[in-house]
Design a protein around this motif. Structure first.
Motif, PDB file in Angstrom:
ATOM      1  N   PHE A 123     -35.335 -48.066 -17.188  1.00  0.00           N
ATOM      2  CA  PHE A 123     -36.274 -47.164 -17.839  1.00  0.00           C
ATOM      3  C   PHE A 123     -36.886 -46.229 -16.792  1.00  0.00           C
ATOM      4  O   PHE A 123     -37.412 -46.678 -15.777  1.00  0.00           O
ATOM      5  N   THR A 124     -36.815 -44.942 -17.075  1.00  0.00           N
ATOM      6  CA  THR A 124     -37.199 -43.928 -16.100  1.00  0.00           C
ATOM      7  C   THR A 124     -38.498 -43.194 -16.427  1.00  0.00           C
ATOM      8  O   THR A 124     -39.076 -42.540 -15.557  1.00  0.00           O
ATOM      9  N   SER A 125     -38.951 -43.254 -17.664  1.00  0.00           N
ATOM     10  CA  SER A 125     -40.167 -42.537 -18.062  1.00  0.00           C
ATOM     11  C   SER A 125     -40.688 -43.122 -19.367  1.00  0.00           C
ATOM     12  O   SER A 125     -39.946 -43.787 -20.100  1.00  0.00           O
ATOM     13  N   ILE A 126     -41.959 -42.875 -19.632  1.00  0.00           N
ATOM     14  CA  ILE A 126     -42.591 -43.364 -20.862  1.00  0.00           C
ATOM     15  C   ILE A 126     -43.449 -42.246 -21.442  1.00  0.00           C
ATOM     16  O   ILE A 126     -44.268 -41.647 -20.737  1.00  0.00           O
ATOM     17  N   TYR A 127     -43.274 -41.993 -22.730  1.00  0.00           N
ATOM     18  CA  TYR A 127     -44.068 -40.999 -23.447  1.00  0.00           C
ATOM     19  C   TYR A 127     -44.577 -41.599 -24.750  1.00  0.00           C
ATOM     20  O   TYR A 127     -44.005 -42.567 -25.270  1.00  0.00           O
ATOM     21  N   GLN A 128     -45.630 -41.016 -25.269  1.00  0.00           N
ATOM     22  CA  GLN A 128     -46.152 -41.393 -26.578  1.00  0.00           C
ATOM     23  C   GLN A 128     -46.354 -40.140 -27.408  1.00  0.00           C
ATOM     24  O   GLN A 128     -46.850 -39.124 -26.905  1.00  0.00           O
ATOM     25  N   ARG A 129     -45.981 -40.220 -28.664  1.00  0.00           N
ATOM     26  CA  ARG A 129     -46.311 -39.162 -29.621  1.00  0.00           C
ATOM     27  C   ARG A 129     -47.141 -39.785 -30.731  1.00  0.00           C
ATOM     28  O   ARG A 129     -46.706 -40.733 -31.387  1.00  0.00           O
ATOM     29  N   VAL A 130     -48.343 -39.249 -30.934  1.00  0.00           N
ATOM     30  CA  VAL A 130     -49.272 -39.761 -31.937  1.00  0.00           C
ATOM     31  C   VAL A 130     -49.553 -38.646 -32.933  1.00  0.00           C
ATOM     32  O   VAL A 130     -50.041 -37.568 -32.549  1.00  0.00           O
ATOM     33  N   LEU A 131     -49.245 -38.887 -34.199  1.00  0.00           N
ATOM     34  CA  LEU A 131     -49.430 -37.888 -35.246  1.00  0.00           C
ATOM     35  C   LEU A 131     -50.476 -38.344 -36.246  1.00  0.00           C
ATOM     36  O   LEU A 131     -50.573 -39.538 -36.562  1.00  0.00           O
TER      37      LEU A 131
END
Length: 358
Positions: free
Chosen positions: A213-221
């Protein structure tokens, strides 16, 4: 001529300047007004041109040569690659000290960029963090593995505001995680450690395949149908990954579920007051890299993951994160396990690096 000289001599200097601005031909007033207008024009032009823009994840070295940059709060190690153009008119209208400052007409100010900076400037990011947030960012940038220093900086942050759940909505990037020794997620960090199981992190929805795993993002709608309903909506966790034998090509694991507002009481028992975000993932899938979609698709096909570009159900349990700090640009989360994450809001001009809308 004599009465005219007498009348002009009786006019105070400040009135001469005003009369010149109104069009009356007074020699000293005209000169003073012209000089004032020139100085104001130069000042406006210089201030307008001194707009600092920050490029995320720059590898530029730290060389702070700008007094304006230092006055803005940038230390010798703070930073982003930014530029400031000084109007050459300063050299004509301002004292010698300022002339020396802008000698050459243009000055380039280099400050090392870090991925936590955010804003709404086209193609760049702008620092908008508070002093205590800056102190935390300095620590996790310079001493990411110094637990006591990081904990002290975390404790110094102000409590979450009343509109915390509204601030929670948006796209976020994890820039520091206690689970990986305090280092920000990156390809270099990931490939230097043991691989993880894609099946484990997808709650059994995807095959048992080793990945880094190279990166972590979150999308909150916020997907409410009415503003009068409690805020809630879609919650997505995006983990970029590479395969051990293809470290040059990325794809992403996308977990999607629902989030809502919460507090210490409920499914997890009663505890201290806190701002809690309960969520539960419902589906899992893989997504292509935006930078190299064809290579990403070929990698997934070779690994037997192409069919999982369509979402499949996952067996996630109820989970939560506690918001220990959140502002317009920075948040700190604590998981049920105790893991701590520092996240930066992504600017509106910066898209997620994976095609999660496909």
């Amino acid at each position: 001529l004599k009465p005219r000289v007498r009348r002009l001599g009786a006019v105070p200097m400040r009135k001469r300047a005003v009369s010149c601005l109104l069009g009356r031909p007074t020699g000293h007033g005209r000169a003073l007004a012209v000089l004032s207008i020139a100085l104001l024009a130069c000042l406006f032009g210089s201030l307008k041109s001194r707009t600092f823009t920050l490029t995320a994840r720059s590898t530029a070295p730290t060389v702070v040569t700008s007094p304006a940059g230092l006055a803005a709060g940038f230390g010798p190690d703070a930073g982003a690659a930014c530029s400031s153009a000084a109007s050459p008119l300063w050299a004509v209208c301002m004292p010698a000290g300022l002339v020396a400052l802008v000698a050459g007409g243009r000055q380039a100010y280099r400050i090392r960029a870090t991925s936590w900076q955010s804003g709404k400037v086209a193609g760049a990011t702008t620092v908008r963090v508070t002093d205590k947030e800056q102190a935390l960012l300095d620590v996790i940038t310079e001493f990411p593995d110094e637990k006591e220093d990081v904990d002290a900086a975390l404790r110094a942050l102000p409590a979450v505001p009343k509109n915390a759940f509204n601030l929670f909505v948006g796209d976020w990037r994890v820039d520091w995680a206690s689970t990986i020794g305090g280092r920000p997620p990156s390809k270099e960090v990931a490939t230097s450690t043991d691989p993880n199981s894609l099946s484990l992190f997808s709650f059994g929805a995807l095959p048992k395949l080793d990945v880094h795993f190279t990166s972590i993002y979150q999308r909150v709608l916020d997907t409410r149908t009415s503003k009068y309903l409690p805020i809630s909506g879609t919650y997505q966790l995006i983990r970029g990954f590479v395969l051990p034998d293809r470290p040059d090509v990325e794809a992403a694991l996308v977990l999607t579920g629902r989030w809502e507002t919460g507090e210490a009481e409920g499914k997890w028992g009663k505890g201290a007051a806190r701002t809690r975000v309960p969520f539960k993932f419902e589906t899992a899938r893989v997504a292509l890299s935006v930078a190299a979609p064809d290579e990403s698709a070929a990698m997934l096909e070779a690994a037997g993951l192409a069919e999982y570009r369509e979402a499949v159900p996952c067996n996630s349990r109820d989970n939560y994160v506690d918001l220990s700090h959140i502002s317009a640009d920075l948040q700190v989360q604590r998981e049920e396990s105790g893991a701590v994450y520092v996240l930066a809001r992504m600017p509106e001009t910066e898209a997620l690096p994976f095609d999660i809308d496909a």
